[in-house]
Design a protein around this motif. Structure first.
Motif, PDB file in Angstrom:
ATOM      1  N   GLU A   1       9.014  12.204   1.366  1.00  0.00           N
ATOM      2  CA  GLU A   1       9.975  11.119   1.116  1.00  0.00           C
ATOM      3  C   GLU A   1      10.155  10.259   2.375  1.00  0.00           C
ATOM      4  O   GLU A   1      10.150   9.016   2.303  1.00  0.00           O
ATOM      5  N   ALA A   2      10.289  10.896   3.510  1.00  0.00           N
ATOM      6  CA  ALA A   2      10.448  10.152   4.771  1.00  0.00           C
ATOM      7  C   ALA A   2       9.202   9.324   5.055  1.00  0.00           C
ATOM      8  O   ALA A   2       9.292   8.159   5.484  1.00  0.00           O
ATOM      9  N   ALA A   3       8.031   9.890   4.784  1.00  0.00           N
ATOM     10  CA  ALA A   3       6.778   9.163   5.044  1.00  0.00           C
ATOM     11  C   ALA A   3       6.658   7.947   4.123  1.00  0.00           C
ATOM     12  O   ALA A   3       6.219   6.872   4.554  1.00  0.00           O
ATOM     13  N   ALA A   4       7.052   8.107   2.878  1.00  0.00           N
ATOM     14  CA  ALA A   4       6.951   6.996   1.911  1.00  0.00           C
ATOM     15  C   ALA A   4       7.860   5.842   2.321  1.00  0.00           C
ATOM     16  O   ALA A   4       7.480   4.668   2.240  1.00  0.00           O
ATOM     17  N   THR A   5       9.056   6.148   2.783  1.00  0.00           N
ATOM     18  CA  THR A   5       9.992   5.107   3.217  1.00  0.00           C
ATOM     19  C   THR A   5       9.418   4.330   4.389  1.00  0.00           C
ATOM     20  O   THR A   5       9.463   3.095   4.421  1.00  0.00           O
ATOM     21  N   ILE A   6       8.851   5.042   5.353  1.00  0.00           N
ATOM     22  CA  ILE A   6       8.239   4.379   6.515  1.00  0.00           C
ATOM     23  C   ILE A   6       7.064   3.502   6.074  1.00  0.00           C
ATOM     24  O   ILE A   6       6.929   2.352   6.510  1.00  0.00           O
ATOM     25  N   ALA A   7       6.231   4.037   5.172  1.00  0.00           N
ATOM     26  CA  ALA A   7       5.054   3.282   4.718  1.00  0.00           C
ATOM     27  C   ALA A   7       5.483   1.976   4.049  1.00  0.00           C
ATOM     28  O   ALA A   7       4.991   0.896   4.383  1.00  0.00           O
ATOM     29  N   VAL A   8       6.417   2.067   3.127  1.00  0.00           N
ATOM     30  CA  VAL A   8       6.826   0.880   2.363  1.00  0.00           C
ATOM     31  C   VAL A   8       7.536  -0.124   3.278  1.00  0.00           C
ATOM     32  O   VAL A   8       7.232  -1.324   3.241  1.00  0.00           O
ATOM     33  N   ASP A   9       8.446   0.341   4.116  1.00  0.00           N
ATOM     34  CA  ASP A   9       9.175  -0.576   5.020  1.00  0.00           C
ATOM     35  C   ASP A   9       8.211  -1.284   5.975  1.00  0.00           C
ATOM     36  O   ASP A   9       8.320  -2.493   6.200  1.00  0.00           O
ATOM     37  N   THR A  10       7.276  -0.530   6.545  1.00  0.00           N
ATOM     38  CA  THR A  10       6.360  -1.106   7.535  1.00  0.00           C
ATOM     39  C   THR A  10       5.426  -2.127   6.885  1.00  0.00           C
ATOM     40  O   THR A  10       5.184  -3.201   7.435  1.00  0.00           O
ATOM     41  N   VAL A  11       4.911  -1.793   5.700  1.00  0.00           N
ATOM     42  CA  VAL A  11       4.012  -2.728   5.007  1.00  0.00           C
ATOM     43  C   VAL A  11       4.767  -3.987   4.598  1.00  0.00           C
ATOM     44  O   VAL A  11       4.281  -5.104   4.788  1.00  0.00           O
ATOM     45  N   ARG A  12       5.966  -3.834   4.062  1.00  0.00           N
ATOM     46  CA  ARG A  12       6.750  -5.005   3.652  1.00  0.00           C
ATOM     47  C   ARG A  12       6.996  -5.939   4.831  1.00  0.00           C
ATOM     48  O   ARG A  12       6.835  -7.144   4.726  1.00  0.00           O
ATOM     49  N   GLU A  13       7.377  -5.348   5.961  1.00  0.00           N
ATOM     50  CA  GLU A  13       7.668  -6.172   7.129  1.00  0.00           C
ATOM     51  C   GLU A  13       6.415  -6.907   7.603  1.00  0.00           C
ATOM     52  O   GLU A  13       6.456  -8.099   7.915  1.00  0.00           O
ATOM     53  N   PHE A  14       5.295  -6.201   7.617  1.00  0.00           N
ATOM     54  CA  PHE A  14       4.050  -6.827   8.081  1.00  0.00           C
ATOM     55  C   PHE A  14       3.625  -7.959   7.146  1.00  0.00           C
ATOM     56  O   PHE A  14       3.252  -9.045   7.606  1.00  0.00           O
ATOM     57  N   LEU A  15       3.679  -7.715   5.860  1.00  0.00           N
ATOM     58  CA  LEU A  15       3.227  -8.737   4.895  1.00  0.00           C
ATOM     59  C   LEU A  15       4.049 -10.012   5.009  1.00  0.00           C
ATOM     60  O   LEU A  15       3.530 -11.110   4.842  1.00  0.00           O
ATOM     61  N   GLY A  16       5.316  -9.856   5.323  1.00  0.00           N
ATOM     62  CA  GLY A  16       6.200 -11.008   5.441  1.00  0.00           C
ATOM     63  C   GLY A  16       5.884 -11.907   6.625  1.00  0.00           C
ATOM     64  O   GLY A  16       6.357 -13.040   6.686  1.00  0.00           O
ATOM     65  N   ARG A  17       5.067 -11.410   7.563  1.00  0.00           N
ATOM     66  CA  ARG A  17       4.785 -12.181   8.776  1.00  0.00           C
ATOM     67  C   ARG A  17       3.380 -12.794   8.781  1.00  0.00           C
ATOM     68  O   ARG A  17       2.910 -13.270   9.804  1.00  0.00           O
ATOM     69  N   GLN A  18       2.672 -12.744   7.667  1.00  0.00           N
ATOM     70  CA  GLN A  18       1.313 -13.303   7.609  1.00  0.00           C
ATOM     71  C   GLN A  18       1.040 -13.739   6.163  1.00  0.00           C
ATOM     72  O   GLN A  18       1.811 -13.418   5.273  1.00  0.00           O
ATOM     73  N   ASP A  19      -0.065 -14.497   5.960  1.00  0.00           N
ATOM     74  CA  ASP A  19      -0.339 -14.867   4.563  1.00  0.00           C
ATOM     75  C   ASP A  19      -1.797 -14.648   4.155  1.00  0.00           C
ATOM     76  O   ASP A  19      -2.261 -15.193   3.172  1.00  0.00           O
ATOM     77  N   GLN A  20      -2.528 -13.827   4.909  1.00  0.00           N
ATOM     78  CA  GLN A  20      -3.929 -13.548   4.561  1.00  0.00           C
ATOM     79  C   GLN A  20      -4.060 -12.363   3.600  1.00  0.00           C
ATOM     80  O   GLN A  20      -4.736 -12.457   2.575  1.00  0.00           O
ATOM     81  N   ILE A  21      -3.423 -11.272   3.933  1.00  0.00           N
ATOM     82  CA  ILE A  21      -3.506 -10.079   3.083  1.00  0.00           C
ATOM     83  C   ILE A  21      -2.567 -10.300   1.908  1.00  0.00           C
ATOM     84  O   ILE A  21      -1.358 -10.459   2.087  1.00  0.00           O
ATOM     85  N   ASP A  22      -3.144 -10.323   0.699  1.00  0.00           N
ATOM     86  CA  ASP A  22      -2.268 -10.585  -0.450  1.00  0.00           C
ATOM     87  C   ASP A  22      -2.123  -9.381  -1.378  1.00  0.00           C
ATOM     88  O   ASP A  22      -1.399  -9.449  -2.361  1.00  0.00           O
ATOM     89  N   LYS A  23      -2.830  -8.279  -1.053  1.00  0.00           N
ATOM     90  CA  LYS A  23      -2.619  -7.095  -1.876  1.00  0.00           C
ATOM     91  C   LYS A  23      -2.680  -5.812  -1.048  1.00  0.00           C
ATOM     92  O   LYS A  23      -3.659  -5.571  -0.333  1.00  0.00           O
ATOM     93  N   VAL A  24      -1.647  -5.013  -1.156  1.00  0.00           N
ATOM     94  CA  VAL A  24      -1.622  -3.680  -0.549  1.00  0.00           C
ATOM     95  C   VAL A  24      -1.402  -2.672  -1.674  1.00  0.00           C
ATOM     96  O   VAL A  24      -0.456  -2.793  -2.466  1.00  0.00           O
ATOM     97  N   LEU A  25      -2.329  -1.712  -1.747  1.00  0.00           N
ATOM     98  CA  LEU A  25      -2.257  -0.705  -2.801  1.00  0.00           C
ATOM     99  C   LEU A  25      -2.013   0.667  -2.154  1.00  0.00           C
ATOM    100  O   LEU A  25      -2.765   1.079  -1.267  1.00  0.00           O
TER     101      LEU A  25
END
Ligand code: AR6
Length: 168
Positions: A128-152
């Protein structure tokens, strides 16, 4: 766009798939073993070249290789932290795995990237702790760029799938 599926990451045709490797880069069990088995020797050959050049890969860092016979274009190998009770910087090292993998994907013009649930197998990180870190980190990164449009997020076990499904 961030999505989650339950399945085997070696079957995913993303520009880049991520491997939960170890510091030697020479393969192992879990998803690492599955990726090397399915991708063939070209992946290990690239890993050996990187190891000879820079001695492997540190915890929290990432390197990129061919994807060999896999449907992806690249494999990004990152080394997750081993769970050690939570007082050994595990959370920031795990976040660094996601961030550095995304950064390498950016640098290599990838638009799509698939992640396994890094550190939650052999390395014992609480899911559960790992999933929260994964989702938060990916969300933050995606918000700062516009090249990567899909994370699975590719979850191999039901517990991880349920956790990510809830968070997303
Ligand atoms: N596709 C997607 N996820 C998978 C697959 C697969 N084919 N196979 C396993 N998983 P682990 P770690 C999930 O143990 O904890 C290796 O020996 C698995 O259910 O692969 O980071 C390395 O060489 C779990 O949720 O990686 C290192 O020595 C997640 O992938 C060490 O294991 C991660 O589990 C790394 O341990």
């Amino acid at each position: 766009m961030i999505e989650v599926i339950k399945g085997d990451i070696t079957t995913i045709a993303a520009d880049a798939i991520v491997n939960a490797a170890n510091t030697s880069l020479l393969g192992g069990g879990g998803v690492d073993g599955a990726i090397h088995r399915a991708g063939g020797k070209a992946i290990l050959e690239d890993c050996i070249k990187i190891k000879n050049k820079q001695g492997g890969c540190k915890v929290g860092e990432a390197v990129i290789t061919t994807a060999g016979n896999l449907p992806a274009k690249y494999v990004i190998h990152t080394v997750g932290p081993k769970w050690n009770g939570g007082q050994s910087n595990e959370a920031s090292l795990l976040a660094a795995c996601y961030r550095n993998s995304l950064f390498l994907a950016l640098k290599n013009d990838a638009k799509s990237i698939a992640f396994p649930n890094i550190s939650t197998g052999i390395y014992g990180y609480p899911k559960e702790a790992a999933a929260t870190i994964a989702v938060d980190t990916v969300r933050e990164f995606l918000g700062r760029q516009d090249q990567i449009d899909k994370v699975l997020f590719v979850c191999f076990d039901k517990e991880n799938f349920m956790l990510y499904d809830k968070l997303l």
